[in-house]
Design a protein around this motif. Structure first.
Motif, PDB file in Angstrom:
ATOM      1  N   ASP A 104       7.455   9.793   0.390  1.00 51.08           N
ATOM      2  CA  ASP A 104       6.236   9.091   0.012  1.00 51.08           C
ATOM      3  C   ASP A 104       6.622   7.816  -0.729  1.00 51.08           C
ATOM      4  O   ASP A 104       7.415   7.860  -1.688  1.00 51.08           O
ATOM      5  N   ILE A 105       6.083   6.689  -0.310  1.00 47.86           N
ATOM      6  CA  ILE A 105       6.439   5.398  -0.885  1.00 47.86           C
ATOM      7  C   ILE A 105       5.204   4.801  -1.556  1.00 47.86           C
ATOM      8  O   ILE A 105       4.128   4.751  -0.953  1.00 47.86           O
ATOM      9  N   SER A 106       5.348   4.343  -2.786  1.00 43.23           N
ATOM     10  CA  SER A 106       4.225   3.787  -3.547  1.00 43.23           C
ATOM     11  C   SER A 106       4.096   2.290  -3.303  1.00 43.23           C
ATOM     12  O   SER A 106       5.088   1.602  -3.013  1.00 43.23           O
ATOM     13  N   ALA A 107       2.886   1.782  -3.430  1.00 43.17           N
ATOM     14  CA  ALA A 107       2.634   0.355  -3.291  1.00 43.17           C
ATOM     15  C   ALA A 107       3.502  -0.419  -4.284  1.00 43.17           C
ATOM     16  O   ALA A 107       3.645  -0.023  -5.440  1.00 43.17           O
ATOM     17  N   GLN A 154       0.844  -1.193   0.000  1.00 41.49           N
ATOM     18  CA  GLN A 154       0.000   0.000   0.000  1.00 41.49           C
ATOM     19  C   GLN A 154       0.876   1.238   0.000  1.00 41.49           C
ATOM     20  O   GLN A 154       2.068   1.179   0.344  1.00 41.49           O
ATOM     21  N   ASP A 155       0.305   2.365  -0.411  1.00 41.95           N
ATOM     22  CA  ASP A 155       1.045   3.628  -0.383  1.00 41.95           C
ATOM     23  C   ASP A 155       1.327   4.020   1.062  1.00 41.95           C
ATOM     24  O   ASP A 155       0.499   3.831   1.955  1.00 41.95           O
ATOM     25  N   ASN A 177      14.542   4.494   1.484  1.00 44.31           N
ATOM     26  CA  ASN A 177      13.264   5.192   1.641  1.00 44.31           C
ATOM     27  C   ASN A 177      12.754   5.122   3.082  1.00 44.31           C
ATOM     28  O   ASN A 177      11.656   5.592   3.372  1.00 44.31           O
ATOM     29  N   GLU A 201       6.797  -0.875  -3.911  1.00 43.42           N
ATOM     30  CA  GLU A 201       8.209  -0.521  -3.742  1.00 43.42           C
ATOM     31  C   GLU A 201       8.859  -1.360  -2.648  1.00 43.42           C
ATOM     32  O   GLU A 201       8.248  -1.642  -1.616  1.00 43.42           O
TER      33      GLU A 201
END
Length: 257
Positions: free
Chosen positions: A198-201, A104-105, A176, A203
């Motif tokens: 901000d980390i994207s789903a 998930q983000d 991150n 990653e």
């Protein structure tokens, strides 16, 4: 053995579950500064996210409300103690063995997970490191906190036999995540990992094993090894543009007392 929180090591020298901090006297459901004695030590949360600090500075201290505090479980100063709240996945990477990615983000500043394991004294940490062969994976993390008066507090956590999902996180020279010592019930810190961006789903999650990230360059004991020592170091496969080619090196636990 899976444990969501750190436990006392086999040497029994340090018990991270012992409650030694006095609780605050707040009567509200969520504490606020400056009324809360816990927040007076370090007011660092904004909502459920860690307040941002400029990279290159020391991480500020974080003291959460604890088991003796009368505030509710929904208090904004209770974050790390709630444990893992995100959907993470352990997966096998092409070159780095196991790794962890998010499903998930994750917004910047969010608490992601703890690096949990056995909390050891210096002597036992040194004994375990020196008993390892070059082929063994080393999970022992040495946290060093530099105080304003020049003292250095050391905490050693080993998730080799008892730990949580944090043991599968890989190193990156451009991570991150960053690690912050968070204290809840006692001076024994919990090694909490927060999102540095901000980390994207999808990653992969990573942090800098050396502690350089989000700290000053002088806060790490990592040294530049001699050329012959490079042959014994483990290569880094993070793939970042600033990759140092080798995993961080800290030989302090190999030295004799």
């Amino acid at each position: 053995q899976y444990s969501p929180e750190s436990v006392a090591g086999a040497d029994g020298e340090i018990d991270p579950t012992e409650i030694t901090f006095l609780g605050c006297s707040c009567r509200s459901s969520s504490c606020t500064a400056p009324e809360c004695s816990c927040l007076c030590w370090g007011d660092n949360y904004s909502g459920l996210c860690l307040r941002s600090t400029e990279q290159g500075q020391f991480a500020r201290p974080v003291f959460e409300c604890n088991a003796l505090c009368p505030c509710s479980e929904s208090c904004h100063n209770r974050v790390v103690q709630r444990g893992l709240q995100l959907r993470l996945q352990v997966f096998h990477t092409p070159h780095k063995g196991w790794g962890v990615r998010t499903l998930q983000d994750i917004p910047r500043g969010s608490f992601v997970c703890e690096y949990a394991g056995e909390v050891l004294g210096l002597a036992e940490a040194r004994r375990r490191v020196q008993a390892q062969s070059p082929e063994d994976s080393n999970y022992i993390l040495a946290l060093r906190e530099h105080l304003h008066d020049g003292r250095v507090l050391e905490t050693f956590v080993d998730p080799t036999h008892v730990g949580n999902v944090g043991r599968f996180l890989n190193h990156s020279c451009e991570p991150n995540l960053f690690m912050v010592p968070v204290r809840v019930d006692s001076m024994v810190p919990r090694l909490a990992l927060f999102a540095a961006t901000d980390i994207s789903a999808g990653e992969e999650l990573s942090y800098d094993y050396s502690g350089r990230f989000h700290n000053s360059q002088g806060s790490s004991r990592e040294h530049k090894p001699l050329e012959e020592e490079n042959r014994l170091r483990k290569p880094c496969y993070c793939g970042s543009q600033t990759c140092a080619s080798f995993l961080p090196w800290d030989g302090s636990l190999f030295s004799t007392p």
